[in-house]
Design a protein around this motif. Structure first.
Motif, mmCIF file in Angstrom:
data_model
loop_
_atom_site.group_PDB
_atom_site.id
_atom_site.type_symbol
_atom_site.label_atom_id
_atom_site.label_comp_id
_atom_site.label_asym_id
_atom_site.label_seq_id
_atom_site.Cartn_x
_atom_site.Cartn_y
_atom_site.Cartn_z
ATOM 1 N N GLU A 1 -7.790 1.288 -10.138
ATOM 2 C CA GLU A 1 -7.549 2.189 -9.005
ATOM 3 C C GLU A 1 -6.661 3.369 -9.412
ATOM 4 O OE1 GLU A 1 -6.665 0.496 -5.107
ATOM 5 O OE2 GLU A 1 -7.083 -1.488 -5.924
ATOM 6 N N ASP B 1 0.824 -1.213 0.000
ATOM 7 C CA ASP B 1 0.000 0.000 0.000
ATOM 8 C C ASP B 1 0.856 1.260 0.000
ATOM 9 O OD1 ASP B 1 -2.250 -1.521 0.002
ATOM 10 O OD2 ASP B 1 -2.727 -1.245 2.122
ATOM 11 N N THR B 2 1.994 1.203 0.671
ATOM 12 C CA THR B 2 2.895 2.361 0.686
ATOM 13 C C THR B 2 3.409 2.653 -0.720
ATOM 14 O OG1 THR B 2 3.589 1.786 2.928
ATOM 15 C CG2 THR B 2 5.002 3.300 1.702
ATOM 16 N N ASP C 1 0.361 3.909 -2.956
ATOM 17 C CA ASP C 1 -0.057 5.277 -2.639
ATOM 18 C C ASP C 1 0.964 6.290 -3.148
ATOM 19 O OD1 ASP C 1 -2.249 4.216 -1.400
ATOM 20 O OD2 ASP C 1 -1.508 4.481 0.644
ATOM 21 N N HIS C 2 2.249 5.962 -3.002
ATOM 22 C CA HIS C 2 3.276 6.886 -3.496
ATOM 23 C C HIS C 2 3.224 6.982 -5.024
ATOM 24 C CE1 HIS C 2 6.993 9.184 -3.187
ATOM 25 N NE2 HIS C 2 7.421 8.516 -4.233
ATOM 26 N N THR D 1 0.576 6.553 -6.911
ATOM 27 C CA THR D 1 -0.620 7.316 -7.274
ATOM 28 C C THR D 1 -0.358 8.814 -7.198
ATOM 29 O OG1 THR D 1 -2.028 5.522 -6.442
ATOM 30 C CG2 THR D 1 -3.049 7.682 -6.725
#
Length: 365
Positions: free
Chosen positions: A146, A118-119, A122-123, A125
Motif C-alpha cells: 500500500e 488508519d489515521t 494515512d499521515h 503515506t
C-alpha cells in the motif's frame, strides 16, 4: 413529540421559556387575543405583550388590532428553515467534535495520540510522498504494497529509503522477489517478529502504531526533530542493525550518497586507513545559525568513540556517541556531523562520495 418536548426544543433553538410556551399554545389555538392567549398558557398577563412583540420580531407570529391586540402564527416556512439550519449546524458540530477527538490536528501539536491505525497510516503515506532526504519504515508486506507508490515518489525526490519488512516467525507469507523493491527502496531488511508500524521522514515526522497483536491499540504522530531522533535509534537498534539484508539497491561505486553519517563512516574508514583519497560533497546546515550549507572537498579524517579499537568496520555501539568526518575544502577543514550534531560545524542531510582515488569499491558485497 408532545407539547413539553416541543417547548424544550424551541428553547434549545433560542426562544425563552415564555416565548416557547406562548408560541406552542398559539399553534394550537390558531389565533387569539393577547388576554385569551395568556389565560390559555402559563405566561403572565403582564408579560404577554412583550412576549408577543419578541415572537413577531423573530418571525414566528404576526399581530393585528381587532378591538384589542390579537396574534396568529405565521406561515412556518421561515421558522422551519431556521430550525432545520440549526439542526444541520448541530450535526456538523457533532461530526467535527468526533473528528477532533479521534484525530487532533497535528500541526498544532508536537505529539498527537490517535485511536485509529488508519489515521497513522494515512499521515505516514502523505509524509513519505513528500520526503526529500530519508525515509525509514517498518511495515508488513501488505502495508509495504500500500505504501509502495508513496515510497516510489520519495525515491524520485532523491530520498534514501530504508525498509524493515516484518513477517510472523512461522506460517508467514513468502518474501517477494527483489524486483518488488526496485524503484521504491534503497535497502530492505527482514525481521521475523511482530513489530510496530513505524515511519520516520526527513528527521522530523514520526508515525507509530503498536503491532496488530498488541493489547493496546493506538497511534502516535510526532512532528518534532528531537523526539523523532529517539524513534530513529529505536529503528536502528531493534528494527534494522541485526537483521538480514534481502534487497540492496545502493551503489558500490561513486557517486554514492548517505543520509546517515554513521553508515558513511563505517564504509569509508577502511579506505582512509589504506591511504585512499575520497572526494565528497555535503549538503546540510550550519549548526550555529541553521543556514543551508553546501561544500565539497577531500575527507582527511573521521571521528567516533573507540576509534580503531577493533578490526574492520566499527560496530554500532562505537558509533552511538559523537561521529564526524573532517573535510578539507581549500578554505580550511570543516567538521561535518549527522543527525543531532552539536559540536560539529555542519549537520549533514546528505553526504555524497563523488570520487575515490584508485577506482576502489566503497562497499564490498
Amino acid at each position: 413529540m408532545d407539547s413539553a418536548e416541543l417547548r424544550g426544543a424551541l428553547e434549545d433553538a433560542g426562544l425563552s421559556q415564555y416565548q416557547a410556551e406562548a408560541y406552542n399554545t398559539l399553534l394550537q389555538l390558531g389565533a387569539a387575543s393577547a388576554t385569551e392567549l395568556a389565560d390559555a398558557c402559563s405566561v403572565p398577563t403582564a408579560r404577554i405583550y412583550d412576549v408577543l412583540r419578541d415572537l413577531e420580531s423573530k418571525g414566528y407570529i404576526e399581530t393585528y388590532e381587532q378591538e384589542s391586540l390579537h396574534a396568529r402564527a405565521r406561515d412556518p416556512k421561515d421558522v422551519l428553515t431556521d430550525l432545520r439550519g440549526r439542526a444541520e449546524l448541530l450535526v456538523d458540530a457533532a461530526d467535527e467534535i468526533e473528528e477532533r477527538w479521534e484525530e487532533p490536528e497535528v500541526d498544532r501539536h508536537k505529539v498527537s495520540i490517535v485511536k485509529r491505525f488508519d489515521t497513522v497510516f494515512d499521515h505516514a503515506t502523505a509524509a513519505i510522498r513528500d520526503a526529500k532526504y530519508e525515509v525509514q519504515v517498518s511495515a508488513t508486506l501488505e502495508q509495504y504494497r500500500e505504501l509502495k507508490p508513496a515510497l516510489e515518489a520519495a525515491s524520485r525526490n532523491g530520498a534514501i529509503v530504508k525498509l524493515s519488512i516484518h513477517t510472523p516467525p512461522t506460517g508467514g507469507p513468502d518474501l517477494p522477489p527483489s524486483s518488488m523493491f526496485e524503484g521504491a527502496t534503497t535497502e530492505v531488511r527482514h525481521r521475523e517478529l511482530p513489530t510496530p508500524f513505524v515511519a520516520l521522514v526527513d528527521r522530523t515526522e514520526t508515525c507509530f502504531a503498536p503491532h496488530a497483536e498488541s493489547l493496546n491499540q493506538y497511534g502516535v504522530l510526532v512532528n518534532d526533530y528531537t523526539l523523532t531522533y529517539v524513534f530513529h535509534w529505536y529503528f536502528q537498534t531493534c528494527l534494522w542493525e541485526v537483521w538480514d539484508v534481502i534487497y540492496d539497491g545502493r551503489a558500490d561505486m561513486p557517486p554514492m550518497s548517505y543520509a546517515d553519517i554513521r553508515r558513511c563512516v563505517r564504509d569509508i574508514e577502511p579506505l582512509l586507513n589504506d591511504g585512499v583519497e575520497l572526494t565528497v560533497s555535503v549538503e546540510g546546515f550550519a549548526t550555529e545559525t541553521g543556514e543551508n550549507v553546501s561544500l565539497s572537498g577531500t575527507v582527511v579524517d573521521v571521528l567516533y568513540e573507540g576509534m580503531r579499537s577493533t578490526e574492520g568496520p566499527p560496530p554500532l555501539s562505537q558509533l552511538a556517541g559523537q561521529v564526524a568526518i573532517y573535510v578539507e575544502t581549500g578554505d580550511g577543514v570543516v567538521t561535518v556531523g549527522g543527525w543531532g550534531s552539536v559540536l560539529e560545524a555542519v549537520e549533514a542531510t546528505r553526504v555524497t562520495i563523488e570520487a575515490v582515488d584508485g577506482d576502489r569499491r566503497i562497499v564490498e558485497r
